[in-house]
Scaffold this active site. Structure first.
Site, PDB file in Angstrom:
ATOM      1  N   LYS A 203       0.863  -1.182   0.000  1.00  0.00           N
ATOM      2  CA  LYS A 203       0.000   0.000   0.000  1.00  0.00           C
ATOM      3  C   LYS A 203       0.897   1.228   0.000  1.00  0.00           C
ATOM      4  O   LYS A 203       1.715   1.401   0.903  1.00  0.00           O
ATOM      5  CB  LYS A 203      -0.920   0.010   1.221  1.00  0.00           C
ATOM      6  CG  LYS A 203      -1.817   1.241   1.292  1.00  0.00           C
ATOM      7  CD  LYS A 203      -2.679   1.210   2.551  1.00  0.00           C
ATOM      8  CE  LYS A 203      -3.548   2.451   2.662  1.00  0.00           C
ATOM      9  NZ  LYS A 203      -4.357   2.435   3.904  1.00  0.00           N
ATOM     10  N   LYS A 256      -2.512  -1.456  -3.514  1.00  0.00           N
ATOM     11  CA  LYS A 256      -3.288  -0.217  -3.431  1.00  0.00           C
ATOM     12  C   LYS A 256      -2.341   0.962  -3.548  1.00  0.00           C
ATOM     13  O   LYS A 256      -1.359   1.014  -2.807  1.00  0.00           O
ATOM     14  CB  LYS A 256      -4.029  -0.177  -2.089  1.00  0.00           C
ATOM     15  CG  LYS A 256      -4.897   1.057  -1.887  1.00  0.00           C
ATOM     16  CD  LYS A 256      -5.608   1.008  -0.536  1.00  0.00           C
ATOM     17  CE  LYS A 256      -6.506   2.222  -0.358  1.00  0.00           C
ATOM     18  NZ  LYS A 256      -7.177   2.216   0.951  1.00  0.00           N
TER      19      LYS A 256
END
Length: 332
Positions: A203, A256
């Site tokens: 992420k 992400k």
């Protein structure tokens, strides 16, 4: 004018299989299905009607009642799962509302579990940023830095609250070192052996999160670069995070954002022994919606093209704010 001698006409003609829509459908090998999609949803405390999010046209902060109604509609249309974020009216330094059984997120999870049971995959955001008055994903030490290990204790408590509220998967999005191991140990010790973990790894600290901060009424001042990953690092850094999460017990790992990191997604999908998700985040959604509103691109084609690119890069499942709409379009 005399033309030079022309080469022989091509024997291989890939255009043959592109000539008609039926031919293109016949040979296509990357397919996005509604069941591959997960709908992120926001439930907000203290509102009487759904509240539109200005930077994410078409997305709202739900009441508890509208959350259930929209979730049922999405599941009936074929969406594969739901990821729930909670927005409390009161925040404090340790995010007390996050593990409160009567907190907005846990109430929403219980209501969805009661209504939908195992008809969908119910996911909970396991992070403190929506619940802290400083907006960081963990608790702060005396110097104002995020205290990794103190935060892990809060995550363990959140995990138990979310599992007891009925979540099937917990999304460890805070990017603290050791978070998956601590959450897995807490769940197992409490008998929640079947509650799964969706590990957010990798992420990245991204500029594309901007609209999300409006969506969750974020209190953050500054950034999260000291714990989210640096986009300038190589693929090896991403794979190291993935390996750690898998070793600690993650059942699924997630990249992400999605579109700016398709190279990372491909590398993770090639290396991961567990399924791989990707999150098409708020900024990705907002830029397409804004361009479409101005007539700069064809909206439905752009939605399908972006989702297809993420699936082609290796995602088994995609979190996207278009999940319910895509499912409805697929029913046509």
């Amino acid at each position: 004018m005399t033309l030079p001698e022309l080469p022989a006409y091509p024997v291989s003609r890939p255009r043959r299989l592109r000539r008609t829509p039926a031919l293109r459908r016949l040979v296509s090998d990357v397919h996005v299905r509604p069941a591959d999609l997960i709908l992120p949803m926001f439930v907000r405390e203290g509102i009487a009607e759904p509240a539109p999010i200005s930077s994410m046209p078409g997305v709202v902060q739900h009441t508890q009642e509208s959350l259930v109604k929209a979730a049922v509609e999405a599941v009936e249309a074929g969406v594969g799962g739901l990821m729930i974020f909670g927005i409390p009216t009161e925040k404090d330094a340790v995010g007390s509302g996050a593990d409160d059984p009567d907190g907005v997120l846990n109430v929403g999870l219980r209501r969805l579990q009661s209504e939908l049971g195992d008809d969908t995959v119910l996911m909970a955001d396991l992070c403190l940023d929506e619940f802290t008055d400083h907006g960081h994903c963990g608790v702060l030490d005396a110097a104002g830095a995020v205290d990794n290990d103190a935060t892990l204790r809060r995550y363990a408590s959140m995990a138990l609250a979310q599992a007891e509220a009925g979540a099937h998967l917990l999304g460890t999005s805070g990017m603290m070192d050791g978070q998956v191991a601590v959450v897995r140990a807490a769940l197992d010790a409490a008998g929640h052996l079947d509650t799964g973990i969706l590990g957010y790894a990798p992420k990245y600290a991204s500029a594309f999160y901007g609209p999300f901060r409006e969506a969750v009424n974020s209190s953050l001042v500054g950034d999260r670069k000291s714990y989210q990953q640096d986009a300038s690092r190589s693929v090896a850094d991403a794979l190291a995070e993935v390996a750690l999460d898998v070793a600690e017990g993650a059942d699924i790992v997630m990249v992400k954002p999605a579109l700016p990191y398709l190279d990372i997604l491909r590398a993770v999908a090639d290396a991961s022994p567990v399924p791989v998700a990707a999150y098409q985040i708020s900024g990705e959604y907002a830029m397409v919606e804004a361009a479409a509103e101005r007539g700069w691109l064809e909206r439905e084609r752009a939605i399908l093209e972006t989702l297809t690119s993420i699936k082609r890069a290796g995602a088994s499942m995609i979190l996207t704010y278009w999940a319910a709409e895509f499912a409805q379009l697929s029913l046509r």
